[in-house]
Write an enzyme that holds these catalytic residues in place. Structure first.
Site, short mmCIF file in Angstrom:
data_model
loop_
_atom_site.label_atom_id
_atom_site.label_comp_id
_atom_site.label_asym_id
_atom_site.label_seq_id
_atom_site.Cartn_x
_atom_site.Cartn_y
_atom_site.Cartn_z
N CYS A 48 0.83 -1.22 0.00
CA CYS A 48 0.00 0.00 0.00
C CYS A 48 0.86 1.27 0.00
O CYS A 48 0.34 2.36 -0.21
CB CYS A 48 -0.92 0.00 1.21
SG CYS A 48 -1.97 -1.44 1.30
N HIS A 58 -2.72 7.07 3.16
CA HIS A 58 -3.25 5.81 2.61
C HIS A 58 -4.62 5.56 3.22
O HIS A 58 -4.81 5.70 4.42
CB HIS A 58 -2.28 4.68 2.95
CG HIS A 58 -2.83 3.32 2.68
ND1 HIS A 58 -3.48 3.00 1.51
CD2 HIS A 58 -2.83 2.19 3.43
CE1 HIS A 58 -3.85 1.74 1.56
NE2 HIS A 58 -3.48 1.23 2.72
N ASN A 104 -10.01 0.35 0.54
CA ASN A 104 -8.55 0.38 0.50
C ASN A 104 -8.09 -0.27 -0.80
O ASN A 104 -8.22 -1.48 -0.98
CB ASN A 104 -8.05 -0.41 1.73
CG ASN A 104 -6.55 -0.58 1.77
OD1 ASN A 104 -5.86 -0.34 0.78
ND2 ASN A 104 -6.03 -1.00 2.91
O1 UT7 Z 1 -3.64 -1.43 3.74
C1 UT7 Z 1 -2.75 -2.18 4.51
C2 UT7 Z 1 -2.82 -1.74 5.89
N1 UT7 Z 1 -4.01 -2.29 6.50
C3 UT7 Z 1 -4.55 -1.69 7.53
O2 UT7 Z 1 -4.06 -0.66 7.92
C4 UT7 Z 1 -5.71 -2.37 8.23
C5 UT7 Z 1 -5.55 -2.21 9.71
N2 UT7 Z 1 -6.55 -2.91 10.49
C6 UT7 Z 1 -7.84 -2.50 10.56
O3 UT7 Z 1 -8.24 -1.58 9.86
C7 UT7 Z 1 -8.74 -3.15 11.58
O4 UT7 Z 1 -7.98 -4.03 12.38
C8 UT7 Z 1 -9.96 -3.94 10.98
C9 UT7 Z 1 -10.94 -2.94 10.38
C10 UT7 Z 1 -9.48 -4.93 9.94
C11 UT7 Z 1 -10.70 -4.68 12.11
O5 UT7 Z 1 -11.14 -3.76 13.07
P1 UT7 Z 1 -10.76 -3.94 14.63
O6 UT7 Z 1 -11.39 -2.84 15.33
O7 UT7 Z 1 -9.26 -4.06 14.72
O8 UT7 Z 1 -11.47 -5.32 14.99
P2 UT7 Z 1 -10.87 -6.60 15.71
O9 UT7 Z 1 -10.24 -7.50 14.72
O10 UT7 Z 1 -10.08 -6.17 16.93
O11 UT7 Z 1 -12.20 -7.28 16.25
C12 UT7 Z 1 -13.04 -6.66 17.22
C13 UT7 Z 1 -14.27 -7.53 17.40
C14 UT7 Z 1 -13.94 -8.99 17.71
O12 UT7 Z 1 -15.00 -9.49 18.54
P3 UT7 Z 1 -14.82 -9.59 20.13
O13 UT7 Z 1 -13.62 -10.48 20.35
O14 UT7 Z 1 -14.58 -8.18 20.61
O15 UT7 Z 1 -16.11 -10.17 20.57
C15 UT7 Z 1 -14.00 -9.66 16.37
O16 UT7 Z 1 -14.32 -11.03 16.47
O17 UT7 Z 1 -15.03 -7.55 16.19
C16 UT7 Z 1 -15.13 -8.89 15.71
N3 UT7 Z 1 -14.99 -8.84 14.24
C17 UT7 Z 1 -16.02 -8.60 13.44
N4 UT7 Z 1 -17.33 -8.41 13.69
C18 UT7 Z 1 -18.14 -8.19 12.64
C19 UT7 Z 1 -13.85 -8.94 13.50
N5 UT7 Z 1 -14.15 -8.77 12.18
C20 UT7 Z 1 -15.48 -8.57 12.14
C21 UT7 Z 1 -16.38 -8.33 11.09
N6 UT7 Z 1 -17.69 -8.14 11.38
N7 UT7 Z 1 -15.97 -8.27 9.79
#
Ligand code: UT7
Length: 341
Positions: free
Chosen positions: A125, A261, A292
């Site tokens: 990216c 980005h 993205n």
């Molecule tokens: O371009 C390259 C660089 N990439 C990036 O910069 C991406 C960086 N990462 C992110 O943008 C974020 O980590 C995501 C948007 C991918 C995910 O968001 P998050 O706030 O980090 O979520 P998480 O993975 O910490 O999950 C939080 C909660 C979890 O549930 P519990 O354990 O709190 O009950 C996950 O199981 O959300 C749950 N979860 C979802 N729920 C609904 C994870 N993915 C999903 C989903 N839909 N798609």
């Protein structure tokens, strides 16, 4: 007796600029609801956690070459230039699904550019900002006169649409700029770096070598440890942004636009907060309807800002790309002209 006055010094340009910008977004718009048909998620969760509402997906045959040709022609039009004025074509992409031959010479021949230097560059990216630094330095060194730089990715072909950690984040698209000599300096020095120890946080799985060894013909897909990448980006990129400003002796009060980005709206907000950006600085928000697009994200976000009037040609903008590797690169620029398209 050999002449001692032979010099290898080149006719170089002191300053460089982006002379024109073009963009291409595939026609097919994919909503969060459509993505949620295959993952346990919701439109509300995706918008709250990432800012994304829609993304564009290319048709399978709409490769980086197809998207790049259109974006590049628009960049030439914006610059008021023709193919014969270009001597180098550089493509930043991680999704050239035909790696041999690479994309740059294919794009060049489609545009009718005669025998240009043509190469691809891979930096995830952060690819566009790496490409901009390389293009600017090639022009300054006298190795090239005018360069077509294309940044783009066709992320949809490499996604596992049943993986709720990555399926909703990415989209497809490409942007292009012409980089050439300029009376004023309109591309500042790059600040770049990498943290290979965290390289596995964004990876292709299985790798091509695993497929060959195991004869596992499972389709490779992108895997991302989202929270680790989020922490790295949100908490390190503010410092990198300050280094970019310091390299050009500029403060946030001098900025017109901030174009990071488009990875996650929440990452952008953390960086904006950490930089204490004045409210007068326009902040790119192309992630909402484009998601993205990896190496396409910064030129596409620039295009949206210019098209909608959030920013105008000549404005001073801070660019910063970050992603797989993990790598980052950024620089200050004066925004280019946009094609009429
Ligand atoms: O371009 C390259 C660089 N990439 C990036 O910069 C991406 C960086 N990462 C992110 O943008 C974020 O980590 C995501 C948007 C991918 C995910 O968001 P998050 O706030 O980090 O979520 P998480 O993975 O910490 O999950 C939080 C909660 C979890 O549930 P519990 O354990 O709190 O009950 C996950 O199981 O959300 C749950 N979860 C979802 N729920 C609904 C994870 N993915 C999903 C989903 N839909 N798609």
């Amino acid at each position: 007796m050999r002449c001692m006055s032979v010099s290898l010094a080149s006719t170089h340009a002191t300053n460089t600029a982006m002379l024109g910008l073009g963009a291409y977004r595939p026609a097919r718009v994919v909503s969060n609801d459509e993505v949620c048909e295959k993952i346990d998620s919701s439109d509300e969760w995706i918008q709250t956690r990432s800012g994304i509402k829609n993304r564009h997906f290319a048709e399978p045959e709409e490769s980086i070459v197809e998207m790049g040709v259109i974006a590049a022609q628009r960049a030439l039009d914006a610059a008021g230039m023709t193919a014969d004025q270009i001597d180098t074509v550089l493509v930043a992409s991680s999704s050239t699904f035909t790696q041999v031959p690479h994309s740059a010479p294919q794009i060049a021949v489609r545009l009718g550019i005669d025998k240009p230097g043509s190469f691809d560059l891979v930096a995830g990216c952060a690819g566009f900002c790496h490409g901009l630094a390389v293009a600017s330095d090639l022009v300054k060194a006298g190795s090239a006169r005018n360069i077509l730089l294309i940044g783009g990715d066709q992320m949809s072909l490499g996604l596992d649409m049943t993986d709720r950690g990555s399926a909703f984040i990415f989209g497809d698209g490409a942007g292009a700029v012409v980089v050439g000599p300029s009376e004023e300096a309109k591309i500042g020095p790059v600040v770049w770096g990498s943290d290979g120890e965290q390289g596995a946080a964004i990876r292709q799985e299985p790798s091509w070598s695993d497929i060959v060894i195991s004869e596992d013909y499972r389709r490779p897909a992108l895997q991302m440890e989202g929270p680790s990448v989020f922490r790295w980006a949100a908490f390190s990129m503010g410092k990198v942004a300050r280094q970019i400003l310091a390299a050009s002796n500029v403060t946030v009060d001098d900025l017109d636009a901030f174009i990071p980005h488009q990875a996650n709206q929440r990452i952008t907000e953390v960086i904006v907060h950490s930089l204490k950006l004045p409210e007068t600085v326009a902040v790119a928000d192309d992630i909402v309807d484009t998601a993205n697009t990896s190496a396409g994200s910064i030129p596409l976000a620039m295009e949206k800002m210019l098209r909608t009037g959030q920013a105008k040609p000549g404005d001073l903008a801070l660019l910063i790309g970050f992603g797989s590797g993990l790598t980052y690169a950024g620089q200050l620029v004066r925004l280019p002209r946009l094609s009429a398209e």
